[in-house]
Motif scaffolding. Sequence first.
Motif, PDB file in Angstrom:
ATOM      1  N   TYR A 199      56.387  44.380  70.760  1.00 53.89           N
ATOM      2  CA  TYR A 199      57.330  44.458  69.645  1.00 53.89           C
ATOM      3  C   TYR A 199      56.590  44.340  68.313  1.00 53.89           C
ATOM      4  N   TYR A 238      57.911  44.212  64.570  1.00 55.52           N
ATOM      5  CA  TYR A 238      58.484  42.967  64.066  1.00 55.52           C
ATOM      6  C   TYR A 238      57.444  41.846  64.038  1.00 55.52           C
ATOM      7  N   ASN A 298      58.556  35.436  70.986  1.00 54.32           N
ATOM      8  CA  ASN A 298      59.438  36.519  70.542  1.00 54.32           C
ATOM      9  C   ASN A 298      59.505  37.641  71.570  1.00 54.32           C
ATOM     10  N   LEU A 328      63.045  38.818  72.998  1.00 51.14           N
ATOM     11  CA  LEU A 328      63.538  40.165  72.696  1.00 51.14           C
ATOM     12  C   LEU A 328      63.821  40.962  73.968  1.00 51.14           C
ATOM     13  N   HIS A 376      67.757  44.561  68.193  1.00 54.15           N
ATOM     14  CA  HIS A 376      66.385  44.208  67.841  1.00 54.15           C
ATOM     15  C   HIS A 376      66.070  44.313  66.354  1.00 54.15           C
ATOM     16  N   GLY A 384      64.836  40.899  65.843  1.00 48.97           N
ATOM     17  CA  GLY A 384      63.377  40.928  65.725  1.00 48.97           C
ATOM     18  C   GLY A 384      62.905  40.399  64.391  1.00 48.97           C
TER      19      GLY A 384
END
Length: 530
Positions: free
Chosen positions: A118, A121, A218, A222, A230, A234
Amino acid sequence: MPWSLLTTPTLASIVLCCVLCGILGFAVDYAILPRYPDAIPAVGYGRGFWGHIRSNIGYFTSQRAWLRDGYNKGLPFLAPAGISRPRDVVLPRSMLPWLIQQPENVVDARTAHNTIIYGDYNFLDARVVRDSFGMRAVHKSLNRNLPGLLPAIDDEVQYAVNMALSHVSDTWTSVNLWDMWLKIVPPVTNRMLVGPSACRDKQFLEAMVAFTHAVLRNCVLLRMFPLVLHPVLGRALAISNWIYWRRAYQRVGPIIKTRLNHMQRKAKGEPQFRDWLPPEDFITWLIRLALEEDCAIELDALVISKRLLPIEFAAIDTTVLTGLLWIQDLLKSPSVIDVLTAELRTHQPAPGDAWSKEALLSLFHVDSSIRESQRLSNFHLTLIERVIMAPGGLRLPSVGWTLPKGAHLTVNLDGSHHDEDFYVDAYKYDAFRFSRIRTGGGECDNNCWDGAKPLGMVAMNDHHFPFGHGKHTCPGRFFVAHEFRLIAAHLLLNFDMMEDEAPRRNWIGSGMIPPFGSRIKLRRKPSFAG
């Protein structure tokens, strides 16, 4: 159901709305997931929406058993990867050479990695994980400068080990393994990244370690929420990432700004900087590449500090966990430690001198013991991630199935590392499994077919790839290998060790939960000079 639950802002109505939004979000996610051919076998609880939901709930507890079952089929198969993610297409080991030969416009590694962590983010600026600038700086400069960095790395290892174990005397002392490695690895890694002053800055190191842990947290969270949430969730979760980065920047920012100023003035030919040479570290390599490519946006202290984040994330916890598991494995066969210590004594430098590259590369048994631990005690079930980018999808060889654009491909690391076709007693720790082959002593196991190839810690192939394989193999693995050898030297030459507490290794999804409670007993050897 009374409509008042939805119209009156009570706790019950808020919870109900959240549940309904979650179900709707998962349904939307499922509707836009890529669709796979029905012929591909799948592990878990079957296909369809509810099969998808059940499989991804089971993912957290059953993934390891499912992947081992799938590996035995010898075919590509589908495995859950998270409720809001498409199922992974787990390829058999035999397809790995084919996979790494595919061009970037067909299957892309960077997009796959960014999706898994991810990155848009977690790393504050999507560009630092989406483009190749940081990795190009590492590829261009790290390995060519590594021999010259070894004395500094050796110095930092000695300092970090002494600080981490300053409380250990000549009597047995119980030490938490995770804490010990977490005190050693960050300063040593950052000696290469940010230089000698910041790498011993407690506030900087604590901020970087906290950042890496926030990223991991995280990623887990997520995976539990719909993709449509998200963009909001996020960014909310990444608030802590911003806080930790800001704390780190307060410490390292002035160093970056000074380096930028000096290197830019040297590049302009100012006389007072004609004979000045910048220290060789990641900060310098980023600035040098930006100057060479005339990339003004990269000549910014904030951007440079954010370029550190993916490297810190990749280097800290993976190295800490590898070191922890290596010591656990070593202590299963205490006699191995005597052999390793004797090898280290044979090659150790004279008092006051640093370890040389040649001496470190002569540590065949030490190297083999770590490589074998990486093989046996892998902490990821799959590795080598790719996303299909070709608009028309990708046809798998031999089976003839065509996978759609957006499908995620991976390879079964756990199955390959424990395959009895390649490793005799594949579930047993044999510290000298690889050094026997390299030295030609005694009988070798099923690895004999590979005897003409390198079998050191950094050598990857299609059945051993803890650092990845092919074009995207970890460029920092040579640094990590020397780091481990040096840490091994300072630990084994100066301390006796024995088992204390070794909790069971547990898994969540495709990753091992670090055994935070693992402890060993250490005793300072009489020859230790302090």
